[in-house]
Design a protein around this motif. Sequence first.
Motif, short mmCIF file in Angstrom:
data_model
loop_
_atom_site.label_atom_id
_atom_site.label_comp_id
_atom_site.label_asym_id
_atom_site.label_seq_id
_atom_site.Cartn_x
_atom_site.Cartn_y
_atom_site.Cartn_z
N GLY A 289 -1.92 -5.69 -1.48
CA GLY A 289 -0.84 -6.74 -1.44
C GLY A 289 -1.05 -7.74 -0.25
N VAL A 290 0.06 -8.23 0.25
CA VAL A 290 -0.07 -9.20 1.35
C VAL A 290 0.48 -8.55 2.76
CG1 VAL A 290 0.27 -11.70 2.02
CG2 VAL A 290 -0.17 -11.09 -0.62
N ALA A 291 -0.25 -8.78 3.69
CA ALA A 291 0.53 -8.44 5.31
C ALA A 291 0.47 -9.86 6.04
CB ALA A 291 -0.85 -7.52 5.92
N VAL A 292 1.46 -9.79 6.63
CA VAL A 292 1.76 -10.85 7.32
C VAL A 292 1.91 -10.70 9.05
CG1 VAL A 292 3.56 -12.66 8.09
CG2 VAL A 292 3.44 -11.57 5.68
N ILE A 293 0.97 -11.09 9.55
CA ILE A 293 0.33 -10.84 10.98
C ILE A 293 0.99 -11.89 11.68
CG2 ILE A 293 -1.27 -9.77 12.41
CD1 ILE A 293 -0.95 -8.15 9.87
N GLY B 219 0.85 -1.43 0.01
CA GLY B 219 0.00 -0.12 -0.19
C GLY B 219 0.98 1.50 0.05
N LEU B 220 2.15 1.19 0.29
CA LEU B 220 3.23 2.11 0.14
C LEU B 220 4.03 2.04 -1.08
CD1 LEU B 220 4.02 2.81 4.03
CD2 LEU B 220 2.45 4.31 2.70
N VAL B 221 4.55 3.14 -1.76
CA VAL B 221 5.45 3.08 -2.76
C VAL B 221 6.89 2.86 -2.18
CG1 VAL B 221 6.30 4.24 -4.85
CG2 VAL B 221 3.81 4.34 -4.24
N GLU B 222 7.07 3.66 -1.27
CA GLU B 222 8.47 3.66 -1.01
C GLU B 222 8.64 2.96 0.49
OE1 GLU B 222 9.90 7.76 -0.45
OE2 GLU B 222 10.30 7.95 -2.44
N PRO B 223 10.02 2.15 0.52
CA PRO B 223 10.07 1.32 1.70
C PRO B 223 10.68 2.33 2.96
CG PRO B 223 11.88 1.18 0.28
CD PRO B 223 10.95 1.96 -0.43
N GLY B 224 10.73 1.61 4.30
CA GLY B 224 11.25 2.45 5.30
C GLY B 224 11.87 1.73 6.34
N ALA B 225 11.98 2.26 7.42
CA ALA B 225 12.70 1.38 8.70
C ALA B 225 11.64 0.59 9.23
CB ALA B 225 13.50 2.43 9.56
N ARG B 226 11.99 -0.63 9.56
CA ARG B 226 10.98 -1.54 10.17
C ARG B 226 10.65 -1.21 11.50
NH1 ARG B 226 9.96 -7.23 9.39
NH2 ARG B 226 11.70 -7.41 7.69
N ILE B 227 9.44 -1.22 11.87
CA ILE B 227 8.89 -0.83 13.29
C ILE B 227 8.17 -2.08 13.49
CG2 ILE B 227 7.70 0.48 14.84
CD1 ILE B 227 8.14 3.04 13.36
N THR C 126 -12.42 -12.00 -5.44
CA THR C 126 -11.53 -10.99 -5.97
C THR C 126 -12.06 -9.83 -6.42
OG1 THR C 126 -12.14 -12.30 -7.91
CG2 THR C 126 -10.04 -13.00 -6.58
N VAL C 127 -13.32 -9.07 -5.92
CA VAL C 127 -14.01 -8.36 -6.46
C VAL C 127 -12.92 -6.92 -6.25
CG1 VAL C 127 -15.17 -7.70 -4.50
CG2 VAL C 127 -15.90 -6.67 -6.25
N SER C 128 -12.78 -5.93 -7.20
CA SER C 128 -11.80 -4.93 -6.88
C SER C 128 -12.37 -3.88 -6.04
CB SER C 128 -11.48 -4.12 -8.26
OG SER C 128 -12.49 -3.59 -8.90
N GLY D 53 -1.47 -3.65 -9.81
CA GLY D 53 -1.19 -4.42 -10.77
C GLY D 53 -0.52 -5.70 -10.69
N LYS D 54 -0.23 -6.06 -9.52
CA LYS D 54 0.68 -7.07 -9.08
C LYS D 54 -0.28 -8.25 -8.73
CE LYS D 54 3.79 -9.28 -5.58
NZ LYS D 54 4.34 -8.89 -4.36
#
Length: 378
Positions: free
Chosen positions: A340-344, A154-162, A217-219, A277-278
């Motif tokens: 995308g995919v979130a791992v919880i 959901g974000l274009v740029e990466p960052g520092a992991r919190i 899979t509805v958008s 688009g992935k």
Amino acid sequence: MSQISVPCVVYRGGTSRGLFFHKRDLPNDEGLRNQIFLYGIGSHDESQINGLGGGTSHTSKVVVIAPSDREGVDVDYTFYQLSMGEEVVDDRGTCGNLMGAAGAFAIDENLVQINESAFSIVTLYNTNTDSIIKVKVPLEDGVAKAHGDYEVPGLVEPGARIEIDILDPSSGVTDSILPLGPTNEMKGEEGTIEFTFTDAVNPVVYVKSESVGLSGTVSTDELKSDPNIISTLNNIRDQATVQTGIAKDMDEARNVYPAVPKIACVSEPQDYVTTSGKLVKKEEVDILAKMISMSRVHRTFAGSGLMNLAASVLLEGTIPNKVTNVPSSATEIRIGHPDGVAVIRCSLKDNQQDVESVGYDRTARRLIKGELFVPKKK
């Protein structure tokens, strides 16, 4: 003076953005405080052009932080969800995305002591849900590190992991993690609809996508363009809110408690294409989910909702549990959301009927610090 000013910091946390205040800088009068929030976000119109909101639920947020007098806790953290086009300030519930930013704020504003290590663990007490949150914040030059290589869907740029972990997250709003049991039923226009109400981190109502005439899979664009399905989902949410006793009737559910519970549609793993688009293959996810928040389709999935959904997947008999093949011993849940995919991370207590802890990783960045100007009340 036609306007007053209040010190304010703006943070992006995960896929949300919010205004951050020191409690000491705000008036004690609730009405005056709420006016600062409403004008700061610009909630009086849907576009929020007269404030700093972005016309979405995930950018219409406020956080208030103060040093804590609780043993073993660094700061108290209170979250407020604001509306678009209405004067609503809702403090029933919390925001998982901004928890990481709350930890960063505590460090950047010198509310906690830090050492020379590469990270600092900030302990938050969330006043909304009466929960303890551990936030592991990476450091750089004595402040919270912003840049890194961790990617948040959901974000274009990466960052520092919190790293964010909530201890004993159940029953923040009601008196049980499943106040209506693993499933319950309500009457809809097209028959009986089965749902699950889970109260962990933030309360969320779940329905199987197919039960309301949707494919898994509805958008999000298709959902946004169908006011009938949004109305149906909101009606289910409102009925569940009344059944749990959060609201006394449908009108109160709709107008007094619009922020929580949220409602989500879930379905079994399937191949789908993200809004970016992935292609995501069904083998990469344990469950698919889409959320409605404040009557709007969420472009990703609320952070608190992700943690709630992970807990629901592990709790036997719930709708999310029924559409997955994840064993109760699993420690990570892979949630496929629109972008995308979130791992919880999630673990149950020994009785297998409640949640020990739930957590995930985010990034955060301070955007601006200064004086927020709002009209002076006459």
